[in-house]
Design a protein around this motif. Structure first.
Motif, PDB file in Angstrom:
ATOM      1  N   VAL A  85       0.816  -1.219   0.000  1.00 61.77           N
ATOM      2  CA  VAL A  85       0.000   0.000   0.000  1.00 61.77           C
ATOM      3  C   VAL A  85       0.851   1.271   0.000  1.00 61.77           C
ATOM      4  O   VAL A  85       0.616   2.167  -0.829  1.00 61.77           O
ATOM      5  CB  VAL A  85      -1.004  -0.008   1.174  1.00 61.77           C
ATOM      6  CG1 VAL A  85      -1.684   1.354   1.309  1.00 61.77           C
ATOM      7  CG2 VAL A  85      -2.055  -1.092   0.955  1.00 61.77           C
ATOM      8  N   PRO A  86       1.869   1.409   0.880  1.00 60.46           N
ATOM      9  CA  PRO A  86       2.699   2.622   0.805  1.00 60.46           C
ATOM     10  C   PRO A  86       3.410   2.778  -0.538  1.00 60.46           C
ATOM     11  O   PRO A  86       3.491   3.895  -1.068  1.00 60.46           O
ATOM     12  CB  PRO A  86       3.718   2.419   1.940  1.00 60.46           C
ATOM     13  CG  PRO A  86       3.044   1.489   2.890  1.00 60.46           C
ATOM     14  CD  PRO A  86       2.244   0.569   2.031  1.00 60.46           C
ATOM     15  N   ILE A  89       0.772   3.968  -3.115  1.00 67.95           N
ATOM     16  CA  ILE A  89       0.328   5.341  -2.887  1.00 67.95           C
ATOM     17  C   ILE A  89       1.401   6.337  -3.315  1.00 67.95           C
ATOM     18  O   ILE A  89       1.127   7.322  -4.019  1.00 67.95           O
ATOM     19  CB  ILE A  89      -0.037   5.559  -1.405  1.00 67.95           C
ATOM     20  CG1 ILE A  89      -1.239   4.687  -1.007  1.00 67.95           C
ATOM     21  CG2 ILE A  89      -0.316   7.022  -1.122  1.00 67.95           C
ATOM     22  CD1 ILE A  89      -2.494   4.978  -1.770  1.00 67.95           C
ATOM     23  N   ASN A 178      -5.378   4.700  -8.510  1.00 65.68           N
ATOM     24  CA  ASN A 178      -5.173   5.763  -7.523  1.00 65.68           C
ATOM     25  C   ASN A 178      -4.628   7.028  -8.171  1.00 65.68           C
ATOM     26  O   ASN A 178      -4.921   8.136  -7.717  1.00 65.68           O
ATOM     27  CB  ASN A 178      -4.222   5.282  -6.420  1.00 65.68           C
ATOM     28  CG  ASN A 178      -4.867   4.254  -5.507  1.00 65.68           C
ATOM     29  OD1 ASN A 178      -5.892   4.502  -4.896  1.00 65.68           O
ATOM     30  ND2 ASN A 178      -4.280   3.078  -5.431  1.00 65.68           N
ATOM     31  N   ILE A 220      -5.260  11.730  -0.365  1.00 63.48           N
ATOM     32  CA  ILE A 220      -4.304  10.725   0.123  1.00 63.48           C
ATOM     33  C   ILE A 220      -4.959   9.858   1.191  1.00 63.48           C
ATOM     34  O   ILE A 220      -4.793   8.630   1.209  1.00 63.48           O
ATOM     35  CB  ILE A 220      -3.030  11.405   0.669  1.00 63.48           C
ATOM     36  CG1 ILE A 220      -2.269  12.095  -0.471  1.00 63.48           C
ATOM     37  CG2 ILE A 220      -2.130  10.392   1.365  1.00 63.48           C
ATOM     38  CD1 ILE A 220      -1.099  12.936  -0.003  1.00 63.48           C
ATOM     39  N   LEU A 221      -5.727  10.492   2.085  1.00 60.05           N
ATOM     40  CA  LEU A 221      -6.443   9.739   3.123  1.00 60.05           C
ATOM     41  C   LEU A 221      -7.453   8.792   2.491  1.00 60.05           C
ATOM     42  O   LEU A 221      -7.542   7.611   2.863  1.00 60.05           O
ATOM     43  CB  LEU A 221      -7.145  10.705   4.077  1.00 60.05           C
ATOM     44  CG  LEU A 221      -8.010  10.069   5.166  1.00 60.05           C
ATOM     45  CD1 LEU A 221      -7.163   9.204   6.086  1.00 60.05           C
ATOM     46  CD2 LEU A 221      -8.742  11.144   5.966  1.00 60.05           C
ATOM     47  N   THR A 223      -7.505   7.484  -0.634  1.00 58.62           N
ATOM     48  CA  THR A 223      -6.869   6.376  -1.354  1.00 58.62           C
ATOM     49  C   THR A 223      -6.187   5.404  -0.391  1.00 58.62           C
ATOM     50  O   THR A 223      -6.145   4.197  -0.654  1.00 58.62           O
ATOM     51  CB  THR A 223      -5.850   6.902  -2.372  1.00 58.62           C
ATOM     52  OG1 THR A 223      -4.909   7.777  -1.725  1.00 58.62           O
ATOM     53  CG2 THR A 223      -6.541   7.655  -3.496  1.00 58.62           C
ATOM     54  N   SER A 224      -5.677   5.918   0.715  1.00 58.58           N
ATOM     55  CA  SER A 224      -5.043   5.035   1.705  1.00 58.58           C
ATOM     56  C   SER A 224      -6.069   4.093   2.325  1.00 58.58           C
ATOM     57  O   SER A 224      -5.819   2.894   2.478  1.00 58.58           O
ATOM     58  CB  SER A 224      -4.367   5.862   2.804  1.00 58.58           C
ATOM     59  OG  SER A 224      -3.329   6.646   2.281  1.00 58.58           O
ATOM     60  N   SER A 227      -7.388   1.610  -0.378  1.00 58.87           N
ATOM     61  CA  SER A 227      -6.346   0.628  -0.688  1.00 58.87           C
ATOM     62  C   SER A 227      -6.170  -0.363   0.457  1.00 58.87           C
ATOM     63  O   SER A 227      -5.952  -1.558   0.229  1.00 58.87           O
ATOM     64  CB  SER A 227      -5.021   1.340  -0.980  1.00 58.87           C
ATOM     65  OG  SER A 227      -5.127   2.185  -2.100  1.00 58.87           O
ATOM     66  N   THR A 228      -6.290   0.132   1.682  1.00 57.85           N
ATOM     67  CA  THR A 228      -6.204  -0.752   2.850  1.00 57.85           C
ATOM     68  C   THR A 228      -7.351  -1.752   2.854  1.00 57.85           C
ATOM     69  O   THR A 228      -7.144  -2.957   3.075  1.00 57.85           O
ATOM     70  CB  THR A 228      -6.228   0.083   4.148  1.00 57.85           C
ATOM     71  OG1 THR A 228      -5.081   0.932   4.187  1.00 57.85           O
ATOM     72  CG2 THR A 228      -6.231  -0.825   5.373  1.00 57.85           C
ATOM     73  N   SER A 286      -8.959   2.034   9.542  1.00 60.56           N
ATOM     74  CA  SER A 286      -9.572   3.287   9.082  1.00 60.56           C
ATOM     75  C   SER A 286      -9.496   4.355  10.175  1.00 60.56           C
ATOM     76  O   SER A 286      -9.162   5.512   9.897  1.00 60.56           O
ATOM     77  CB  SER A 286     -11.027   3.047   8.674  1.00 60.56           C
ATOM     78  OG  SER A 286     -11.113   2.155   7.583  1.00 60.56           O
ATOM     79  N   GLN A 289      -5.912   5.599  10.449  1.00 62.26           N
ATOM     80  CA  GLN A 289      -5.547   6.497   9.356  1.00 62.26           C
ATOM     81  C   GLN A 289      -6.196   7.862   9.512  1.00 62.26           C
ATOM     82  O   GLN A 289      -5.576   8.887   9.210  1.00 62.26           O
ATOM     83  CB  GLN A 289      -5.930   5.858   8.017  1.00 62.26           C
ATOM     84  CG  GLN A 289      -5.011   4.700   7.648  1.00 62.26           C
ATOM     85  CD  GLN A 289      -5.485   3.930   6.431  1.00 62.26           C
ATOM     86  OE1 GLN A 289      -6.678   3.749   6.223  1.00 62.26           O
ATOM     87  NE2 GLN A 289      -4.552   3.471   5.620  1.00 62.26           N
TER      88      GLN A 289
END
Length: 298
Positions: A85-86, A89, A178, A220-221, A223-224, A227-228, A286, A289
């Motif tokens: 994931v990182p 992103i 993304n 960014i939040l 998509t993070s 994706s998680t 969630s 994050q």
């Protein structure tokens, strides 16, 4: 009183009209989302073979911590989550910034080419990756011809390289997806902000760090988190490329749920318990994050 009654009647009619528009949608959501969720929660407190189920209280949930296959699947899923994931992103953000450059030629071509993997069939691309990374596949053939390796890398049959193969596959598939979110957000940033920064002598990296990143924080939040959630539900790639092997080296939680339901002796109650384990993990990650991002609503 008459005015009050009239206003109440108007409000009631307005509410009735509003509900008439959303009633069908609410009914369908309740029927196909909330009802199955409640049934699955009820099922998670039952155990037995096939449909011969009986209530066992919280036994299934305590069983999770003793189930070595579940713990292995949990560890594998965490590895994919923490590593992939990182990378995805950061890569999507970097590519979107490059493709947002007004001086870049053929932007439309590059954007389309990078996004195309996101619209390919999950099964089709997984099968292609399986052949590409096979012992005599294109990747090993190219590496050996370039004299980068002396023998074929066991991309599918070695526990370490099998994980790497899955990470490469899902990164290839979802980075472009993304990227589109970042591109759309970048195009909504007023160019005068960057012009003012350049006049003040800010370098390109400083503009990226102090302007682009803060303004893209909500995306960014988003998509993070998505994706998680997607990684915690990872199934297709693992099922079609490695089948969870070698051994259980790449088995994920979603694949374990599938195995409990359809591959092993069916235990739908315990499968529902594992499913709710995934739900709990999604909620936890969630919240983390949101807190890390400093979102006041999180």
């Amino acid at each position: 009183m008459s005015k009050t009654k009239t206003s109440l009647n108007i409000k009631a009619r307005t509410n009735a009209v509003g509900w008439s528009f959303i009633a069908l949608a609410v009914l369908l959501i309740c029927a196909f989302y909330f009802y199955p969720m409640i049934k699955a929660l009820n099922l998670s407190f039952q155990s037995g073979t096939g449909t011969n189920l009986h209530y066992v209280g919280g036994h299934n949930y305590t069983r999770l911590f003793k189930d070595q296959t579940f713990l292995t699947a949990l560890k594998n899923t965490f590895v994919f989550l923490i590593v992939q994931v990182p990378i995805m992103i950061v890569l999507a953000l970097f590519i979107s910034v490059l493709l947002n450059d007004s001086k870049l030629k053929l932007k439309g071509f590059f954007r389309t080419a990078i996004f195309l993997p996101a619209v390919t069939s999950l099964v089709a691309y997984s099968v292609i990756f399986k052949y590409l990374f096979g012992n005599d596949g294109l990747i090993n053939t190219a590496l050996m011809k370039l004299h980068l390796v002396g023998a074929p890398i066991q991309w599918i049959t070695d526990p370490f390289w099998a994980k790497i193969t899955i990470i490469i596959a899902i990164t290839w598939r979802w980075t472009g997806y993304n990227m589109i979110f970042y591109l759309s957000a970048l195009q909504n940033i007023d160019n005068s902000i960057y012009e003012a920064a350049r006049i003040d002598g800010a370098s390109a990296f400083r503009q990226f760090r102090q302007i682009t990143i803060p303004l893209l924080k909500p995306i960014i939040l988003f998509t993070s988190i998505t994706s998680t959630i997607g990684t915690l539900q990872l199934f297709d790639e693992v099922m079609n490329i490695t089948k969870g092997g070698p051994g259980n080296a790449t088995t994920t939680l979603s694949q374990y749920i599938y195995n409990l339901s359809f591959k092993y002796t069916p235990d739908f109650g315990y499968a529902a318990t594992v499913s709710y384990g995934v739900v709990i993990l999604i909620v936890i990650f969630s919240i983390i994050q949101f807190k890390v991002a400093g979102d006041r609503n999180g």
